[in-house]
Design an enzyme around this catalytic site. Structure first.
Site, short mmCIF file in Angstrom:
data_model
loop_
_atom_site.label_atom_id
_atom_site.label_comp_id
_atom_site.label_asym_id
_atom_site.label_seq_id
_atom_site.Cartn_x
_atom_site.Cartn_y
_atom_site.Cartn_z
N GLY A 14 0.84 -1.21 0.00
CA GLY A 14 0.00 0.00 0.00
C GLY A 14 0.87 1.25 0.00
CG HIS A 180 4.00 5.61 16.71
ND1 HIS A 180 4.63 6.79 16.46
CD2 HIS A 180 3.28 5.33 15.58
CE1 HIS A 180 4.32 7.21 15.25
NE2 HIS A 180 3.50 6.34 14.70
N1 LIG Z 1 4.70 2.91 12.86
C1 LIG Z 1 4.54 4.00 12.17
O1 LIG Z 1 5.24 4.98 12.40
C2 LIG Z 1 3.54 4.07 11.07
C3 LIG Z 1 2.65 3.05 10.90
N2 LIG Z 1 1.77 3.06 9.85
C4 LIG Z 1 0.87 1.91 9.74
O2 LIG Z 1 1.29 1.10 8.65
C5 LIG Z 1 0.18 0.36 8.16
C6 LIG Z 1 0.10 0.48 6.64
O3 LIG Z 1 -0.23 1.80 6.27
P1 LIG Z 1 -0.47 2.15 4.73
O4 LIG Z 1 0.59 1.55 3.90
O5 LIG Z 1 -0.72 3.60 4.65
O6 LIG Z 1 -1.84 1.36 4.48
P2 LIG Z 1 -2.40 0.82 3.07
O7 LIG Z 1 -3.83 0.47 3.31
O8 LIG Z 1 -2.08 1.79 1.99
O9 LIG Z 1 -1.55 -0.51 2.80
C7 LIG Z 1 -1.64 -1.64 3.60
C8 LIG Z 1 -1.47 -2.83 2.68
O10 LIG Z 1 -1.41 -4.01 3.49
C9 LIG Z 1 -2.00 -5.03 2.71
N3 LIG Z 1 -2.33 -6.21 3.51
C10 LIG Z 1 -3.39 -6.41 4.32
N4 LIG Z 1 -3.35 -7.65 4.83
C11 LIG Z 1 -2.24 -8.25 4.35
C12 LIG Z 1 -1.66 -9.53 4.50
N5 LIG Z 1 -2.21 -10.44 5.29
N6 LIG Z 1 -0.53 -9.80 3.82
C13 LIG Z 1 0.05 -8.88 3.02
N7 LIG Z 1 -0.46 -7.64 2.86
C14 LIG Z 1 -1.60 -7.33 3.50
C15 LIG Z 1 -3.22 -4.36 2.09
O11 LIG Z 1 -3.76 -5.11 1.02
C16 LIG Z 1 -2.64 -3.02 1.69
O12 LIG Z 1 -2.14 -3.05 0.36
C17 LIG Z 1 -1.05 0.89 8.91
O13 LIG Z 1 -1.35 0.03 9.99
C18 LIG Z 1 -0.56 2.23 9.43
O14 LIG Z 1 -1.27 2.65 10.57
C19 LIG Z 1 1.76 4.05 8.93
C20 LIG Z 1 2.64 5.09 9.05
C21 LIG Z 1 3.58 5.20 10.13
O1 LIG Z 2 -0.85 8.40 12.36
C1 LIG Z 2 -0.99 7.26 11.85
O2 LIG Z 2 -2.00 6.57 11.96
C2 LIG Z 2 0.16 6.71 11.09
C3 LIG Z 2 1.36 6.87 11.93
O3 LIG Z 2 1.61 6.11 12.82
C4 LIG Z 2 2.08 8.13 11.81
O4 LIG Z 2 2.02 8.78 10.75
O5 LIG Z 2 2.72 8.51 12.80
#
Ligand SMILES: NC(=O)C1=CN([C@@H]2O[C@H](COP(=O)(O)OP(=O)(O)OC[C@H]3O[C@@H](n4cnc5c(N)ncnc54)[C@H](O)[C@@H]3O)[C@@H](O)[C@H]2O)C=CC1
Ligand SMILES: O=C([O-])CC(=O)C(=O)O
Length: 314
Positions: A14, A180
Site C-alpha cells: 500500500g 507511538h
Molecule cells: N509505525 C509507524 O510509524 C507508522 C505506521 N503506519 C501503519 O502502517 C500500516 C500500513 O499503512 P499504509 O501503507 O498507509 O496502508 P495501506 O492500506 O495503503 O496498505 C496496507 C497494505 O497491506 C496489505 N495487507 C493487508 N493484509 C495483508 C496480508 N495479510 N498480507 C500482506 N499484505 C496485506 C493491504 O492489502 C494493503 O495493500 C497501517 O497500519 C498504518 O497505521 C503508517 C505510518 C507510520
Molecule cells: O498516524 C498514523 O495513523 C500513522 C502513523 O503512525 C504516523 O504517521 O505517525
C-alpha cells in the site's frame, strides 16, 4: 562464492510499503520483493514493474518484483512489515489493534517459514503492540524484531525545530522516546542544534507547542489526507533503519525494542534509543531521566500495556 545483493522483502504494497520499496531501490540497498494479498497480486506486480522501469532513468540496478507468494521472500535478509489497515480521521491508532493483530500473526507465520534468519522491522499500527505480536509469533531473538516509530516521531520533531529557527535540518539532534501515541516523550533536555541546547534558542512556550505538535504529528497528516495516514516520512524512516542494519552503521536511532529491565520495565516493547547495526538492535542505551521525564515515559508505557492487554484478551 560471488558476493550477492541483499534481499529485502516489504510486506504490504500500500502507501507505506510501495513508497518504502521505491526508496530502497533508489538507494540500491538490495533487491526488493513486494508482497501483498492474493486478491491484489496483479496491482502489486504492476507497482513493482513500474518501479523497475524507473531504474534506467534514475540509475539504479536493484531488482524489484511483486508477488502474493511468500516463497518469493525466501531467505530475505530484511523483512519490513507494513501490512494492515490504516486509520482514518477520528480514529486512534489503537482502534486498529484487533484487525492488524490478526494480519500480523498470519504474515509472521509466513516469515518464520520462509525467512527464518531475517531482521524484521515492523511498521503496522498500533506499532508497539504489533511489534510484540510479531515477536511472539516469530520466535526470533529480540535483536531481530524491531519496531519503527521513533525515527519518524524524531524526524517530525526536527522538522518543526528547524522551521522554528530557520536552520538546517542537518544540525538538529535529539530523539523522541516512548510508545507511538499521543503520550510519546520528545526529550527536550537532550535536544540541541549543533550542540546548543534548544532551551537556549527557543522560548519555553514555543518548545511546548513543538512538543505537542510532534505528539500529534501522525494525526495532523491523517486529518489533512482524509483517507489514510502518512507514508513519505514513515517510508524514509524505515529505509534509514534498514540502511543502518545492512551497512552495519551502528547508528544511534530510536527503535521499538523489547525491554527486559531497562528503564525499569519488563517484557515491554517501547521506543528507546538503540544502536542499530549488522546484528539488528545491538544495544539499548539507558539514559538518566529526571522524575518528570520518567513520569511521562511511565504514562506512555501504560498506554502501550493497555493495548497489549487488548491483544492478549482477543
Ligand atoms: N509505525 C509507524 O510509524 C507508522 C505506521 N503506519 C501503519 O502502517 C500500516 C500500513 O499503512 P499504509 O501503507 O498507509 O496502508 P495501506 O492500506 O495503503 O496498505 C496496507 C497494505 O497491506 C496489505 N495487507 C493487508 N493484509 C495483508 C496480508 N495479510 N498480507 C500482506 N499484505 C496485506 C493491504 O492489502 C494493503 O495493500 C497501517 O497500519 C498504518 O497505521 C503508517 C505510518 C507510520
Ligand atoms: O498516524 C498514523 O495513523 C500513522 C502513523 O503512525 C504516523 O504517521 O505517525
Amino acid at each position: 562464492m560471488a558476493i550477492q545483493r541483499k534481499k529485502i522483502t516489504v510486506v504490504g504494497a500500500g502507501f507505506t510499503g510501495a513508497t518504502t520499496a521505491l526508496m530502497l531501490v533508489q538507494k540500491e540497498l538490495g533487491d526488493v520483493v513486494l508482497v501483498d494479498i492474493p486478491q491484489l497480486e496483479n496491482p502489486t506486480k504492476g507497482k513493482a514493474l513500474d518501479m523497475l522501469e524507473a531504474g534506467p532513468v534514475q540509475g539504479y540496478d536493484s531488482n524489484i518484483t511483486g508477488t502474493s507468494n511468500y516463497e518469493d521472500a525466501k531467505d530475505s535478509d530484511i523483512v519490513i512489515i507494513t501490512a494492515g489497515i490504516a486509520r482514518k480521521p477520528g480514529m486512534s491508532r489503537d482502534d486498529l489493534v484487533n484487525t492488524n493483530a490478526g494480519i500480523m500473526k498470519s504474515v509472521c507465520e509466513n516469515i518464520k517459514t520462509y525467512a527464518p534468519n531475517a531482521y524484521v522491522i515492523i511498521l503496522s499500527n498500533p506499532v508497539d503492540a504489533m511489534t510484540y505480536v510479531a515477536f511472539k509469533t516469530l520466535g526470533f531473538p529480540k535483536n531481530r524484531v524491531i519496531g519503527q516509530s521513533g525515527v519518524l516521531d524524531t524526524t517530525r520533531y526536527f522538522t518543526f525545530i528547524s522551521q522554528e529557527l530557520n536552520v538546517s535540518v542537518e544540525d538538529v539532534h535529539g530523539f523522541v522516546l516512548g510508545g507511538h501515541g499521543d503520550d510519546m516523550v520528545p526529550l527536550v533536555r537532550y535536544t540541541n542544534v549543533a550542540g546548543i541546547p534548544i532551551d537556549q534558542l527557543i522560548p519555553q512556550n514555543r518548545i511546548d507547542a513543538i512538543v505537542q505538535r510532534t505528539r500529534t504529528g501522525g494525526g495532523e497528516i491523517v486529518s489533512l489526507l482524509g483517507n489514510g495516514s502518512a507514508y513519505y516520512a514513515p517510508a524514509a524512516s524505515l529505509v534509514q533503519m534498514t540502511e543502518a542494519i545492512l551497512k552495519d552503521k551502528k547508528r544511534l536511532l530510536p527503535s521499538i525494542a523489547l525491554l527486559q529491565g531497562e528503564y525499569g520495565y519488563n517484557d515491554l516493547f517501547i521506543g528507546v534509543p538503540t544502536i542499530l547495526g549488522g546484528d539488528g538492535i545491538e544495544k539499548i542505551i539507558e539514559l538518566n531521566l529526571t522524575a518528570e521525564e520518567k513520569a511521562a515515559l511511565n504514562k506512555s508505557a501504560q498506554s502501550v500495556r493497555n493495548v497489549i492487554q487488548v491483544v492478549e484478551q482477543g
